[in-house]
Write a protein that holds these residues in place. Structure first.
Motif, PDB file in Angstrom:
ATOM      1  N   TYR A   1      -2.617  -3.288   2.405  1.00 24.59           N
ATOM      2  CA  TYR A   1      -2.439  -4.553   1.772  1.00 24.59           C
ATOM      3  C   TYR A   1      -2.743  -5.555   2.983  1.00 24.59           C
ATOM      4  O   TYR A   1      -2.470  -5.180   4.266  1.00 24.59           O
ATOM      5  CB  TYR A   1      -1.005  -4.766   1.220  1.00 24.59           C
ATOM      6  N   ILE A   2      -2.907  -6.922   2.837  1.00 21.02           N
ATOM      7  CA  ILE A   2      -2.975  -7.916   3.619  1.00 21.02           C
ATOM      8  C   ILE A   2      -1.576  -8.568   3.537  1.00 21.02           C
ATOM      9  O   ILE A   2      -1.347  -9.288   2.476  1.00 21.02           O
ATOM     10  CB  ILE A   2      -4.372  -8.926   3.189  1.00 21.02           C
ATOM     11  N   GLN A   3      -0.989  -8.542   4.730  1.00 14.98           N
ATOM     12  CA  GLN A   3       0.195  -9.610   4.774  1.00 14.98           C
ATOM     13  C   GLN A   3      -0.314 -10.708   5.787  1.00 14.98           C
ATOM     14  O   GLN A   3      -0.559 -10.449   7.106  1.00 14.98           O
ATOM     15  CB  GLN A   3       1.332  -8.645   5.345  1.00 14.98           C
ATOM     16  N   PRO A   4      -0.041 -11.849   5.179  1.00 11.49           N
ATOM     17  CA  PRO A   4       0.097 -13.253   6.155  1.00 11.49           C
ATOM     18  C   PRO A   4       0.631 -12.989   7.444  1.00 11.49           C
ATOM     19  O   PRO A   4       1.746 -12.491   7.522  1.00 11.49           O
ATOM     20  CB  PRO A   4       0.529 -14.247   5.202  1.00 11.49           C
ATOM     21  N   SER A   5      -0.189 -13.385   8.573  1.00 13.35           N
ATOM     22  CA  SER A   5       0.368 -13.517   9.990  1.00 13.35           C
ATOM     23  C   SER A   5       0.550 -11.950  10.310  1.00 13.35           C
ATOM     24  O   SER A   5       0.579 -11.696  11.740  1.00 13.35           O
ATOM     25  CB  SER A   5       1.818 -14.226  10.050  1.00 13.35           C
ATOM     26  N   ILE A   6       0.172 -10.988   9.689  1.00  8.46           N
ATOM     27  CA  ILE A   6       0.287  -9.486  10.385  1.00  8.46           C
ATOM     28  C   ILE A   6      -1.075  -9.120  10.111  1.00  8.46           C
ATOM     29  O   ILE A   6      -1.489  -8.349  11.202  1.00  8.46           O
ATOM     30  CB  ILE A   6       1.275  -8.755   9.667  1.00  8.46           C
ATOM     31  N   GLY A   7      -1.740  -9.071   9.035  1.00 11.86           N
ATOM     32  CA  GLY A   7      -2.881  -8.706   8.711  1.00 11.86           C
ATOM     33  C   GLY A   7      -3.063  -7.290   8.003  1.00 11.86           C
ATOM     34  O   GLY A   7      -2.195  -7.384   6.995  1.00 11.86           O
ATOM     35  N   MET A   8      -4.038  -6.459   8.049  1.00 17.07           N
ATOM     36  CA  MET A   8      -3.996  -5.375   7.296  1.00 17.07           C
ATOM     37  C   MET A   8      -2.905  -4.356   7.688  1.00 17.07           C
ATOM     38  O   MET A   8      -2.933  -3.778   8.749  1.00 17.07           O
ATOM     39  CB  MET A   8      -5.499  -4.771   7.069  1.00 17.07           C
ATOM     40  N   VAL A   9      -2.479  -3.699   6.726  1.00 19.40           N
ATOM     41  CA  VAL A   9      -1.322  -2.618   6.912  1.00 19.40           C
ATOM     42  C   VAL A   9      -1.635  -1.613   5.860  1.00 19.40           C
ATOM     43  O   VAL A   9      -2.228  -1.894   4.840  1.00 19.40           O
ATOM     44  CB  VAL A   9       0.197  -3.106   6.464  1.00 19.40           C
ATOM     45  N   THR A  10      -1.780  -0.387   6.434  1.00 21.28           N
ATOM     46  CA  THR A  10      -2.259   0.816   5.745  1.00 21.28           C
ATOM     47  C   THR A  10      -1.263   1.531   5.070  1.00 21.28           C
ATOM     48  O   THR A  10       0.088   1.329   5.757  1.00 21.28           O
ATOM     49  CB  THR A  10      -3.164   1.797   6.651  1.00 21.28           C
ATOM     50  N   PHE A  11      -1.061   2.231   4.103  1.00 25.55           N
ATOM     51  CA  PHE A  11      -0.020   2.924   3.764  1.00 25.55           C
ATOM     52  C   PHE A  11      -0.565   4.053   2.587  1.00 25.55           C
ATOM     53  O   PHE A  11      -1.676   4.189   2.203  1.00 25.55           O
ATOM     54  CB  PHE A  11       1.018   2.094   2.532  1.00 25.55           C
ATOM     55  N   LEU A  12       0.256   5.300   2.558  1.00 24.93           N
ATOM     56  CA  LEU A  12      -0.067   6.259   1.748  1.00 24.93           C
ATOM     57  C   LEU A  12       1.004   6.206   0.595  1.00 24.93           C
ATOM     58  O   LEU A  12       2.168   6.218   0.640  1.00 24.93           O
ATOM     59  CB  LEU A  12       0.364   7.710   2.649  1.00 24.93           C
ATOM     60  N   THR A  13       0.355   6.714  -0.741  1.00 18.15           N
ATOM     61  CA  THR A  13       1.124   6.620  -1.863  1.00 18.15           C
ATOM     62  C   THR A  13       0.905   7.849  -2.612  1.00 18.15           C
ATOM     63  O   THR A  13      -0.108   8.330  -2.666  1.00 18.15           O
ATOM     64  CB  THR A  13       0.744   5.369  -2.865  1.00 18.15           C
ATOM     65  N   THR A  14       1.825   8.521  -3.153  1.00 20.42           N
ATOM     66  CA  THR A  14       1.844   9.636  -4.043  1.00 20.42           C
ATOM     67  C   THR A  14       2.388   9.238  -5.301  1.00 20.42           C
ATOM     68  O   THR A  14       3.527   8.480  -5.465  1.00 20.42           O
ATOM     69  CB  THR A  14       2.569  10.557  -3.740  1.00 20.42           C
ATOM     70  N   LEU A  15       1.476   8.742  -6.229  1.00 19.23           N
ATOM     71  CA  LEU A  15       1.601   8.615  -7.596  1.00 19.23           C
ATOM     72  C   LEU A  15       2.022   9.624  -8.757  1.00 19.23           C
ATOM     73  O   LEU A  15       1.220  10.587  -8.787  1.00 19.23           O
ATOM     74  CB  LEU A  15       0.595   7.621  -8.457  1.00 19.23           C
ATOM     75  N   ILE A  16       2.949   9.420  -9.645  1.00 16.54           N
ATOM     76  CA  ILE A  16       2.953  10.533 -10.825  1.00 16.54           C
ATOM     77  C   ILE A  16       2.811   9.609 -11.939  1.00 16.54           C
ATOM     78  O   ILE A  16       3.730   8.676 -12.334  1.00 16.54           O
ATOM     79  CB  ILE A  16       4.393  11.114 -10.815  1.00 16.54           C
ATOM     80  N   ASP A  17       1.977   9.811 -12.919  1.00 17.39           N
ATOM     81  CA  ASP A  17       1.569   8.887 -14.096  1.00 17.39           C
ATOM     82  C   ASP A  17       2.003   9.994 -15.295  1.00 17.39           C
ATOM     83  O   ASP A  17       1.281  10.977 -15.403  1.00 17.39           O
ATOM     84  CB  ASP A  17       0.345   8.691 -14.079  1.00 17.39           C
TER      85      ASP A  17
END
Length: 132
Positions: free
Chosen positions: A13-29
């Motif tokens: 995600y792009i956060q103003p004044s910080i830049g690109m932040v990476t993350f790892l998600t586990t989804l359950i649908d």
């Protein structure tokens, strides 16, 4: 769309004044109800933790996806983040916007099934966009 979104997703995600932040998600649908977890680095200066953990609760209807990310524990400047986006036709990417409740702070996000990293996909998408 009947594709199940359950799985591991790499995100940015792009956060103003910080830049690109990476993350790892586990989804359950589960029939369109979404749950899961998120792990991401703390990018705020002076953050007392190196990694944030959060839970996800939301839903999917067709290609529309919305969920709330709730940080655990809360209290590092934000507790909940709202996400709204769309899943692509082959259910390998989810993209859209995030926003903080009661604030004007918002930005874009991209989640990609773990076979291809979101950072690589985001760079490919930027390369295809016309120069302004």
């Amino acid at each position: 769309m009947t594709d199940d979104l359950t799985g591991v997703w790499d995100g940015t995600y792009i956060q103003p004044s910080i830049g690109m932040v990476t993350f790892l998600t586990t989804l359950i649908d589960s029939g369109g109800a979404l749950g899961g977890s998120v792990t991401e680095p703390c990018m705020t200066s002076g953050c007392p933790v190196s990694t944030h953990n959060a839970s996800i609760s939301g839903h999917r209807s067709g290609s529309a996806v919305s969920f709330v990310k709730t940080y655990e524990p809360p209290g590092y400047g934000y507790d909940k983040v709202f996400y709204e986006g769309a899943v692509n036709a082959d259910a390998t990417e989810i993209s859209g916007r995030w926003r903080l409740p009661g604030a004007t702070l918002s930005g874009t996000f991209l989640m990609v099934r773990s076979s291809k990293t979101a950072e690589t996909t985001a760079a490919e998408q930027q390369a295809r966009e016309p120069v302004r």
